[in-house]
Structures are given as structure tokens and as C-alpha cells.
Enzyme design. Structure first.
Site, PDB file in Angstrom:
ATOM      1  N   ARG A  12     -13.898   2.631  17.443  1.00 36.13           N
ATOM      2  CA  ARG A  12     -14.376   3.817  16.710  1.00 36.13           C
ATOM      3  C   ARG A  12     -14.674   3.452  15.257  1.00 36.13           C
ATOM      4  NH1 ARG A  12     -10.264   7.490  16.094  1.00 36.13           N
ATOM      5  NH2 ARG A  12      -8.581   6.159  16.845  1.00 36.13           N
ATOM      6  N   TYR A 138       0.227   4.609   2.062  1.00 39.04           N
ATOM      7  CA  TYR A 138      -1.054   4.054   2.549  1.00 39.04           C
ATOM      8  C   TYR A 138      -1.624   3.110   1.494  1.00 39.04           C
ATOM      9  CZ  TYR A 138      -5.977   3.779   3.914  1.00 39.04           C
ATOM     10  OH  TYR A 138      -7.229   3.326   4.248  1.00 39.04           O
ATOM     11  N   ALA A 140      -0.096   1.589  -0.825  1.00 36.59           N
ATOM     12  CA  ALA A 140       0.773   0.412  -0.966  1.00 36.59           C
ATOM     13  C   ALA A 140       0.506  -0.605   0.151  1.00 36.59           C
ATOM     14  CB  ALA A 140       2.239   0.851  -0.956  1.00 36.59           C
ATOM     15  N   THR A 141       0.284  -0.110   1.377  1.00 38.94           N
ATOM     16  CA  THR A 141      -0.001  -1.070   2.471  1.00 38.94           C
ATOM     17  C   THR A 141      -1.318  -1.792   2.224  1.00 38.94           C
ATOM     18  OG1 THR A 141      -1.105   0.589   3.915  1.00 38.94           O
ATOM     19  CG2 THR A 141       1.279   0.255   4.218  1.00 38.94           C
TER      20      THR A 141
END
Ligand SMILES: NC(=O)c1ccc[n+]([C@@H]2O[C@H](COP(=O)([O-])OP(=O)(O)OC[C@H]3O[C@@H](n4cnc5c(N)ncnc54)[C@H](OP(=O)(O)O)[C@@H]3O)[C@@H](O)[C@H]2O)c1
Length: 232
Positions: A12, A138, A140-141
Site C-alpha cells: 500500500r 513516532y 523519535a523512531t
């Protein structure tokens, strides 16, 4: 013989557009998916399944794979983590999918990557900018993913493997569909892009295709913003 490209999260959105664009550029694409098999099969006749938040599942994926020329770490999730009401499960979900996932994929893929191969990590402007809505984890990742990009590029340079990233702003996909369905939020998101529109999955795929082409043969360790100036 066609070069082989593995694209994670190719069923997707941005991953799908990357896979289709790389196929158009002559790569034989292996389209990875987690649960949407039919959608992945519509992208490429060669598909692989794995839950990238689970290292055992990643091991099973790589058990059946041969040499690779391109790896695109695209699969990811975007979920809120507001201060004061975030539970441990959300932390695990975000870190396991967006940070540990690409790390374990790379850990397994590195032995299969041909010398001169190209790796692209799909990051986000959220690694560089604060965004409203309690999405600190989010961001930080993705900031950690940018650190992996820089470090991997140094580690793999002796094999002439280039490692880069691409950082989108808001792109209209399933991931952002609910968020952007609010007209006020949508307009605010558009306004954060100086070029005056949201991104498309194809905008991002074009940058990945360039990074994987000979045109970018001396580019490594960079995360390139493809966000209409969101980062400015
Ligand atoms: N959309 C944006 O505005 C935006 C902005 C900045 C960065 N990004 C980044 O771009 C990447 C793609 O985003 P998108 O908007 O295309 O997302 P999307 O439309 O939600 O698609 C997500 C893809 O990732 C796969 N996936 C999700 N969790 C997985 C897991 N645990 N294991 C394996 N595969 C998993 C999904 O597989 P299934 O279909 O099988 O579920 C799907 O192919 C992500 O890394 C995202 O953080 C997106």
C-alpha cells in the site's frame, strides 16, 4: 539480468509507489507485505510476508531470499503517544515496527546485498520537526532511523553499498487518511508545505528511484527531504 529490489510495506501507499517505480526502472521487485497479500500480489508477482515487529518473522522472510541489489525499508506505523496517557504496548508497537524492524531487516539483508547495492530508509520530517497531535515517539523512531542511515552508510562503505533516507512530509495514504479527513487539519497540513500541497506517494518514489540510480552514485549517508519545504 535484472537487479533485485526488496521493498518492505509494498502492499500500500508509499511502498507500493516505490515498488511500481522501481519495476518501471527495470528492477525485479520483491514486494513485502504484512497482511494485505492480494494488494502486494497486484504490485509484483514476487511477494514475501512478514510481521516486521517480530524478529522470528523476519528470519522466516529471509530464509527464502537470494542476492539483493536494493533494499527499501519503508514499512512503518504512525500512531499517537500523548504524554500522560500512553501505555507500554504503544511504545513497543512503534519501536518494534519503526526502529527494530528496519534494524533486524538490515541485519539479515546485509549478507545478501551485492557490493555496490543501495539501501533507502523511509524516514519522516517528524524526525526533524515537532508536529501537533502527541506523536513524539513516532518522531523519535524516525530520528533513530536517520541515525541508523548515517551509521550504516559508514559501516557498509567499504563494500560500496550506499545507504540513504528519504523524509516525506504529509503524504495522502491509508496512514494519514483519517487524520486528513478533517478539513481544518488538512488545511493546516497543506499550509506547512511551502510548495502549497500535500505530497503524493509518487513524489517519494521518484526520490527513491533517483537514490537507487547511477545518478546518485556518490551520495551516501543522507536523508533527503521530499516534503515541499516542510522542514524549512
Ligand atoms: N503517509 C505519510 O504522510 C508519511 C509521512 C512521512 C513518513 N511516512 C513513512 O512512510 C512509510 C510508508 O507509509 P504509508 O503512508 O505508505 O503507510 P500505509 O499506507 O499505512 O502502509 C503501511 C505499509 O507498511 C506495512 N506494515 C505496517 N506495519 C507492518 C509490520 N508490523 N510488519 C510489516 N509490514 C508492516 C503495511 O503492510 P500491510 O498492507 O500488509 O498491512 C503497508 O504495506 C512509513 O514508514 C511511514 O512512517 C509516511
Amino acid at each position: 539480468m535484472a537487479k533485485i529490489a526488496l521493498v518492505t510495506g509494498a502492499s500500500r501507499g508509499i511502498g507500493r509507489a516505490i515498488a511500481l517505480r522501481l519495476a518501471q526502472d527495470g528492477f525485479e521487485v520483491i514486494a513485502h507485505y504484512r497482511q494485505n497479500r492480494q494488494q502486494a500480489e497486484a504490485v509484483s508477482p514476487r511477494t514475501v510476508q512478514a510481521d516486521l515487529s517480530d524478529p522470528d518473522s523476519i528470519d522466516r522472510l529471509f530464509a527464502g531470499l537470494g542476492r539483493l541489489d536494493v533494499l527499501v525499508n519503508n514499512a512503518g506505523i504512525w500512531k499517537p503517544s500523548p504524554i500522560g496517557s500512553t501505555e507500554a504496548g504503544r511504545m513497543h508497537e512503534l519501536v518494534d515496527t519503526n526502529l527494530k524492524g528496519p534494524f533486524w531487516v538490515m541485519n539479515r539483508a546485509s549478507g545478501l546485498l551485492n557490493d555496490g547495492a543501495c539501501v533507502v530508509n523511509v524516514s519522516s520530517v517528524a524526525a526533524q520537526k515537532a508536529v501537533a497531535g502527541g506523536r513524539s515517539l513516532y518522531g523519535a523512531t524516525k530520528a533513530a532511523l536517520d541515525a541508523l542511515t548515517r551509521n550504516w552508510s559508514l559501516e557498509l562503505a567499504p563494500r560500496r553499498i550506499r545507504v540513504n533516507g528519504v523524509a516525506p512530509g504529509y503524504v495522502e495514504t491509508d496512514m494519514t487518511q483519517a487524520h486528513l479527513s478533517d478539513p481544518a487539519i488538512r488545511q493546516h497540513a497543506i499550509d506547512r508545505h511551502p510548495l502549497g500541497r500535500l505530497g503524493t506517494a509518487e513524489d517519494i518514489a521518484g526520490v527513491v528511484a533517483w537514490l537507487c540510480s547511477d545518478q546518485a552514485r556518490f551520495v551516501t549517508g543522507q536523508t533527503i527531504n521530499s516534503s515541499g519545504g516542510f522542514y524549512l
